[in-house]
Design a protein around this motif. Structure first.
Motif, PDB file in Angstrom:
ATOM      1  N   LYS A   2       0.827  -1.198   0.000  1.00  0.00           N
ATOM      2  CA  LYS A   2       0.000   0.000   0.000  1.00  0.00           C
ATOM      3  C   LYS A   2       0.866   1.254   0.000  1.00  0.00           C
ATOM      4  O   LYS A   2       1.960   1.279   0.556  1.00  0.00           O
ATOM      5  N   THR A   3       0.352   2.294  -0.634  1.00  0.00           N
ATOM      6  CA  THR A   3       1.002   3.609  -0.615  1.00  0.00           C
ATOM      7  C   THR A   3       0.122   4.575   0.157  1.00  0.00           C
ATOM      8  O   THR A   3      -1.068   4.714  -0.140  1.00  0.00           O
ATOM      9  N   ALA A   4       0.714   5.222   1.153  1.00  0.00           N
ATOM     10  CA  ALA A   4      -0.021   6.157   2.005  1.00  0.00           C
ATOM     11  C   ALA A   4       0.591   7.544   1.920  1.00  0.00           C
ATOM     12  O   ALA A   4       1.814   7.700   1.877  1.00  0.00           O
ATOM     13  N   LEU A   5      -0.266   8.544   1.916  1.00  0.00           N
ATOM     14  CA  LEU A   5       0.147   9.944   1.947  1.00  0.00           C
ATOM     15  C   LEU A   5      -0.328  10.536   3.266  1.00  0.00           C
ATOM     16  O   LEU A   5      -1.517  10.447   3.596  1.00  0.00           O
ATOM     17  N   VAL A   6       0.595  11.118   4.027  1.00  0.00           N
ATOM     18  CA  VAL A   6       0.260  11.706   5.325  1.00  0.00           C
ATOM     19  C   VAL A   6       0.656  13.170   5.303  1.00  0.00           C
ATOM     20  O   VAL A   6       1.838  13.504   5.142  1.00  0.00           O
ATOM     21  N   THR A   7      -0.310  14.063   5.486  1.00  0.00           N
ATOM     22  CA  THR A   7       0.005  15.488   5.554  1.00  0.00           C
ATOM     23  C   THR A   7       0.220  15.893   7.007  1.00  0.00           C
ATOM     24  O   THR A   7      -0.233  15.225   7.931  1.00  0.00           O
ATOM     25  N   GLY A   8       0.933  16.997   7.197  1.00  0.00           N
ATOM     26  CA  GLY A   8       1.252  17.434   8.551  1.00  0.00           C
ATOM     27  C   GLY A   8       2.071  16.394   9.289  1.00  0.00           C
ATOM     28  O   GLY A   8       1.895  16.158  10.488  1.00  0.00           O
ATOM     29  N   ALA A   9       3.001  15.770   8.565  1.00  0.00           N
ATOM     30  CA  ALA A   9       3.714  14.608   9.100  1.00  0.00           C
ATOM     31  C   ALA A   9       4.992  14.955   9.853  1.00  0.00           C
ATOM     32  O   ALA A   9       5.652  14.059  10.370  1.00  0.00           O
ATOM     33  N   GLY A  10       5.331  16.211   9.936  1.00  0.00           N
ATOM     34  CA  GLY A  10       6.610  16.568  10.539  1.00  0.00           C
ATOM     35  C   GLY A  10       6.671  16.360  12.032  1.00  0.00           C
ATOM     36  O   GLY A  10       7.734  16.038  12.572  1.00  0.00           O
ATOM     37  N   ARG A  11       5.547  16.518  12.709  1.00  0.00           N
ATOM     38  CA  ARG A  11       5.534  16.441  14.164  1.00  0.00           C
ATOM     39  C   ARG A  11       4.227  15.836  14.649  1.00  0.00           C
ATOM     40  O   ARG A  11       3.280  15.662  13.895  1.00  0.00           O
ATOM     41  N   GLY A  12       4.177  15.555  15.940  1.00  0.00           N
ATOM     42  CA  GLY A  12       2.936  15.186  16.603  1.00  0.00           C
ATOM     43  C   GLY A  12       2.242  13.969  16.016  1.00  0.00           C
ATOM     44  O   GLY A  12       2.856  12.946  15.712  1.00  0.00           O
ATOM     45  N   ILE A  13       0.921  14.089  15.868  1.00  0.00           N
ATOM     46  CA  ILE A  13       0.102  12.974  15.398  1.00  0.00           C
ATOM     47  C   ILE A  13       0.509  12.533  13.999  1.00  0.00           C
ATOM     48  O   ILE A  13       0.582  11.336  13.716  1.00  0.00           O
ATOM     49  N   GLY A  14       0.788  13.478  13.120  1.00  0.00           N
ATOM     50  CA  GLY A  14       1.170  13.126  11.755  1.00  0.00           C
ATOM     51  C   GLY A  14       2.447  12.320  11.705  1.00  0.00           C
ATOM     52  O   GLY A  14       2.561  11.339  10.959  1.00  0.00           O
ATOM     53  N   ARG A  15       3.411  12.711  12.511  1.00  0.00           N
ATOM     54  CA  ARG A  15       4.685  11.988  12.562  1.00  0.00           C
ATOM     55  C   ARG A  15       4.486  10.570  13.077  1.00  0.00           C
ATOM     56  O   ARG A  15       4.997   9.600  12.497  1.00  0.00           O
ATOM     57  N   ALA A  16       3.741  10.448  14.185  1.00  0.00           N
ATOM     58  CA  ALA A  16       3.479   9.125  14.754  1.00  0.00           C
ATOM     59  C   ALA A  16       2.717   8.246  13.771  1.00  0.00           C
ATOM     60  O   ALA A  16       2.964   7.035  13.677  1.00  0.00           O
ATOM     61  N   THR A  17       1.813   8.845  13.021  1.00  0.00           N
ATOM     62  CA  THR A  17       1.026   8.092  12.044  1.00  0.00           C
ATOM     63  C   THR A  17       1.890   7.600  10.899  1.00  0.00           C
ATOM     64  O   THR A  17       1.770   6.444  10.458  1.00  0.00           O
ATOM     65  N   ALA A  18       2.763   8.462  10.394  1.00  0.00           N
ATOM     66  CA  ALA A  18       3.657   8.046   9.309  1.00  0.00           C
ATOM     67  C   ALA A  18       4.506   6.850   9.738  1.00  0.00           C
ATOM     68  O   ALA A  18       4.680   5.883   8.986  1.00  0.00           O
ATOM     69  N   LEU A  19       5.026   6.891  10.950  1.00  0.00           N
ATOM     70  CA  LEU A  19       5.849   5.791  11.455  1.00  0.00           C
ATOM     71  C   LEU A  19       5.022   4.517  11.626  1.00  0.00           C
ATOM     72  O   LEU A  19       5.470   3.420  11.276  1.00  0.00           O
ATOM     73  N   ALA A  20       3.796   4.650  12.143  1.00  0.00           N
ATOM     74  CA  ALA A  20       2.943   3.479  12.348  1.00  0.00           C
ATOM     75  C   ALA A  20       2.582   2.821  11.018  1.00  0.00           C
ATOM     76  O   ALA A  20       2.592   1.586  10.896  1.00  0.00           O
ATOM     77  N   LEU A  21       2.266   3.616  10.018  1.00  0.00           N
ATOM     78  CA  LEU A  21       1.920   3.068   8.706  1.00  0.00           C
ATOM     79  C   LEU A  21       3.127   2.380   8.071  1.00  0.00           C
ATOM     80  O   LEU A  21       3.000   1.306   7.456  1.00  0.00           O
ATOM     81  N   ALA A  22       4.305   2.989   8.228  1.00  0.00           N
ATOM     82  CA  ALA A  22       5.516   2.379   7.681  1.00  0.00           C
ATOM     83  C   ALA A  22       5.813   1.053   8.374  1.00  0.00           C
ATOM     84  O   ALA A  22       6.174   0.060   7.722  1.00  0.00           O
ATOM     85  N   GLN A  23       5.649   1.027   9.679  1.00  0.00           N
ATOM     86  CA  GLN A  23       5.894  -0.206  10.424  1.00  0.00           C
ATOM     87  C   GLN A  23       4.909  -1.305  10.040  1.00  0.00           C
ATOM     88  O   GLN A  23       5.211  -2.494  10.164  1.00  0.00           O
ATOM     89  N   ALA A  24       3.720  -0.898   9.559  1.00  0.00           N
ATOM     90  CA  ALA A  24       2.716  -1.869   9.121  1.00  0.00           C
ATOM     91  C   ALA A  24       2.923  -2.311   7.681  1.00  0.00           C
ATOM     92  O   ALA A  24       2.117  -3.064   7.146  1.00  0.00           O
ATOM     93  N   GLY A  25       3.993  -1.807   7.044  1.00  0.00           N
ATOM     94  CA  GLY A  25       4.340  -2.277   5.715  1.00  0.00           C
ATOM     95  C   GLY A  25       4.074  -1.328   4.575  1.00  0.00           C
ATOM     96  O   GLY A  25       4.423  -1.619   3.425  1.00  0.00           O
TER      97      GLY A  25
END
Length: 240
Positions: A7-30
């Motif tokens: 899967k390809t995911a696009l996360v906006t506001g990814a530099g800090r906070g919730i967006g950052r944590a979300t980007a890492l979680a999605l990457a860890q999920a593959g």
């Protein structure tokens, strides 16, 4: 096999906070994650932690070139429409510049990014709009913020109905206060901190990773029949 392999995911506001944590979680999920923020240094640090699965993209979500880039994507499966902001003020003190800034960032850009993603996605796509518990209730000094997040909730419902025949799900996530770079200054006020904690029956606040895990569920196969709904990650605030 990880839940989001391929899967390809696009996360906006990814530099800090919730967006950052979300980007890492999605990457860890593959997933392959395209992380969007305005500050390159934040993105570079995020990419280093992403084990090769996070691609940094420095951009402003309001820019035409960024929207065109989304529409041109041929493999977009997930959008986490997270960029937003707040400037708490009493209603009588809200100036037009603040009003326009928040409407532009929290409503107009959210709509335009979601529209671009909808144009790019095929069946199986998922759009997660970042809302707030303030999209379900009201609170002092947040008339504009509440208005914008109520708009996000309405947009999510309408998009879900319209895009369902194409096999695209649309959901929102509505967190309570999370201590992030955007909110940490607020919690230096003892009265405000006491008000917030008194409103949360669980007696504590979530970490950005708690919100990220909720988003991970919503974009996973386990939520395949969830659309047009809002997941309130609020510790019970709106249940009162």
């Amino acid at each position: 096999m990880a839940a989001l392999d391929g899967k390809t995911a696009l996360v906006t506001g990814a530099g800090r906070g919730i967006g950052r944590a979300t980007a890492l979680a999605l990457a860890q999920a593959g997933a392959r994650v395209i992380a969007v923020a305005r500050t390159q240094a934040d993105l570079d640090e995020l990419a280093r932690e992403g084990a090769g699965r996070i691609e940094p993209l420095a951009a402003d979500v309001r820019d035409e070139a960024f929207l065109a880039r989304i529409e041109a994507m041929e493999d977009l499966d997930i959008l986490v429409n997270n960029a937003g902001g707040n400037r708490p003020k009493l209603m009588v003190d809200v100036d037009d510049e603040t009003l326009d800034w928040m409407i532009d960032l929290n409503i107009r850009s959210v709509y335009r990014v979601a529209r671009a993603a909808a144009r790019a996605m095929g069946a199986g796509g998922v759009i997660v709009n970042m809302s707030s518990q303030m999209g379900h209730v009201g609170s002092p000094k947040r008339t504009v913020y509440c208005m914008t997040k109520h708009a996000v909730e309405g947009l999510t419902k309408a998009m879900a109905v319209e895009l369902a025949p194409r096999g695209i799900r649309v959901v929102s996530v509505a967190p309570t206060f999370v201590v992030t770079p955007m909110t940490q200054d607020m919690f230096e006020d003892p009265e405000f901190k006491r008000f917030v904690y008194d409103m949360v029956p669980l007696g504590e606040l979530p970490a950005p990773e708690d919100i990220a895990q909720s988003i991970l569920f919503l974009v996973s196969p386990g939520a395949r029949f969830v659309t047009g709904d809002s997941l309130r990650v609020d510790g019970g605030w709106t249940a009162r």
